[in-house]
Design a protein around this motif. Sequence first.
Motif, short mmCIF file in Angstrom:
data_model
loop_
_atom_site.label_atom_id
_atom_site.label_comp_id
_atom_site.label_asym_id
_atom_site.label_seq_id
_atom_site.Cartn_x
_atom_site.Cartn_y
_atom_site.Cartn_z
N ASP A 199 0.86 -1.17 0.00
CA ASP A 199 0.00 0.00 0.00
C ASP A 199 0.91 1.23 0.00
O ASP A 199 1.28 1.77 1.05
N TYR A 200 1.28 1.70 -1.18
CA TYR A 200 2.20 2.82 -1.30
C TYR A 200 1.65 4.10 -0.68
O TYR A 200 2.39 4.90 -0.13
N GLN A 201 0.35 4.30 -0.79
CA GLN A 201 -0.25 5.51 -0.24
C GLN A 201 -0.10 5.54 1.27
O GLN A 201 0.28 6.56 1.86
N ALA A 202 -0.42 4.41 1.91
CA ALA A 202 -0.30 4.34 3.36
C ALA A 202 1.16 4.51 3.78
O ALA A 202 1.47 5.19 4.77
N LEU A 203 2.05 3.90 3.01
CA LEU A 203 3.47 4.01 3.29
C LEU A 203 3.95 5.45 3.18
O LEU A 203 4.69 5.96 4.03
N ALA A 204 3.51 6.13 2.13
CA ALA A 204 3.91 7.53 1.91
C ALA A 204 3.38 8.43 3.02
O ALA A 204 4.12 9.26 3.57
N GLU A 205 2.11 8.30 3.36
CA GLU A 205 1.52 9.14 4.40
C GLU A 205 2.21 8.94 5.75
O GLU A 205 2.56 9.90 6.44
N ALA A 206 2.40 7.68 6.11
CA ALA A 206 3.01 7.38 7.40
C ALA A 206 4.48 7.80 7.44
O ALA A 206 4.99 8.22 8.48
N SER A 207 5.15 7.71 6.30
CA SER A 207 6.57 8.05 6.25
C SER A 207 6.83 9.54 6.44
O SER A 207 7.88 9.93 6.93
N LEU A 208 5.88 10.37 6.04
CA LEU A 208 6.05 11.81 6.23
C LEU A 208 5.47 12.29 7.56
O LEU A 208 5.73 13.41 8.00
N GLY A 209 4.68 11.44 8.21
CA GLY A 209 4.13 11.79 9.51
C GLY A 209 3.36 13.09 9.47
O GLY A 209 2.54 13.33 8.58
N SER A 210 3.65 14.00 10.42
CA SER A 210 2.94 15.28 10.50
C SER A 210 3.23 16.19 9.32
O SER A 210 2.47 17.12 9.05
N GLU A 211 4.30 15.90 8.59
CA GLU A 211 4.64 16.72 7.42
C GLU A 211 3.68 16.48 6.25
O GLU A 211 3.55 17.32 5.37
N TRP A 212 2.99 15.34 6.25
CA TRP A 212 2.09 14.99 5.14
C TRP A 212 0.98 16.02 4.98
O TRP A 212 0.68 16.47 3.88
N ALA A 213 0.37 16.40 6.10
CA ALA A 213 -0.76 17.33 6.06
C ALA A 213 -0.37 18.71 5.53
O ALA A 213 -1.19 19.42 4.97
N ALA A 214 0.89 19.04 5.69
CA ALA A 214 1.36 20.37 5.26
C ALA A 214 1.67 20.44 3.77
O ALA A 214 1.89 21.52 3.22
N ARG A 215 1.65 19.32 3.11
CA ARG A 215 2.01 19.27 1.69
C ARG A 215 0.79 19.49 0.80
O ARG A 215 -0.33 19.12 1.14
N SER A 216 1.02 20.08 -0.36
CA SER A 216 -0.05 20.28 -1.33
C SER A 216 -0.34 18.95 -2.02
O SER A 216 0.44 18.00 -1.92
N ASP A 217 -1.44 18.87 -2.74
CA ASP A 217 -1.78 17.64 -3.46
C ASP A 217 -0.69 17.28 -4.45
O ASP A 217 -0.34 16.11 -4.62
N ALA A 218 -0.14 18.29 -5.10
CA ALA A 218 0.92 18.06 -6.09
C ALA A 218 2.18 17.51 -5.42
O ALA A 218 2.83 16.61 -5.95
N GLU A 219 2.51 18.05 -4.25
CA GLU A 219 3.69 17.59 -3.52
C GLU A 219 3.49 16.16 -3.03
O GLU A 219 4.42 15.34 -3.10
N LYS A 220 2.30 15.87 -2.55
CA LYS A 220 2.00 14.51 -2.08
C LYS A 220 2.13 13.51 -3.22
O LYS A 220 2.70 12.43 -3.06
N ALA A 221 1.61 13.88 -4.38
CA ALA A 221 1.66 13.00 -5.54
C ALA A 221 3.10 12.76 -5.99
O ALA A 221 3.49 11.63 -6.30
N GLU A 222 3.89 13.84 -6.02
CA GLU A 222 5.28 13.71 -6.45
C GLU A 222 6.09 12.85 -5.48
O GLU A 222 6.84 11.96 -5.88
N PHE A 223 5.92 13.10 -4.19
CA PHE A 223 6.62 12.32 -3.17
C PHE A 223 6.25 10.85 -3.25
O PHE A 223 7.12 9.96 -3.24
#
Length: 198
Positions: free
Chosen positions: A63-87
């Motif tokens: 589950d790459y999405q879950a992995l990405a969200e958890a890996s950024l922790g609190s930083e995930w919420a601060a990212r734009s949709d474009a940044e989240k997608a790129e990361f």
Amino acid sequence: MKRTNFVGALVLSFAVSLAGAAGLAHAGAATDVVKAKQTALFDLLKKPSNDAKVSAMFDELLDYQALAEASLGSEWAARSDAEKAEFSDLLKQLVRKSYERNLKKTLDFNIEYTAEEKKGDAIVVKTRAVSKKDARSEPVEIAYVMAEKNGAWRVKDIITDDVSLVSSYRSQFTKIVKKDGFPALIKKMKDKLAKGDV
């Protein structure tokens, strides 16, 4: 393989599980899924020119999405949709390339499925990887944290010898973001891909 490798922990823990496997007497649905995917992957690896199929199978289980969200922790919420997608896309590429490069190095293991435990909303599938070639080598304890998503079981974390992949990622990624900013993290990920340093 060093624990601090950018994605080395994932490669080691997931790839070793593709070799032979010993059965768990009363395995549940999550364990059955891991076993089935691993068996299919191992069969694909025996034949040449199956890279695309291997990657697709690998993608089905992680589950790459879950992995990405958890890996950024609190930083995930601060990212734009474009940044989240790129990361998320870069993380996926790094995982794939590392996996492909290291897969053949870690096939000489027998896997024992030792337990399946419920942990909150997840199921933890515990395994033990034992080297076929070196009987004196210490076994590697690997646990797959599984969760149902859209009716399918997916891996959202991998714990190798009590070291969580997600926690390791989060520690590395957030440190870079806090020190140098999110663009610096993206650049480091792109540089690794460009250099093949994965």
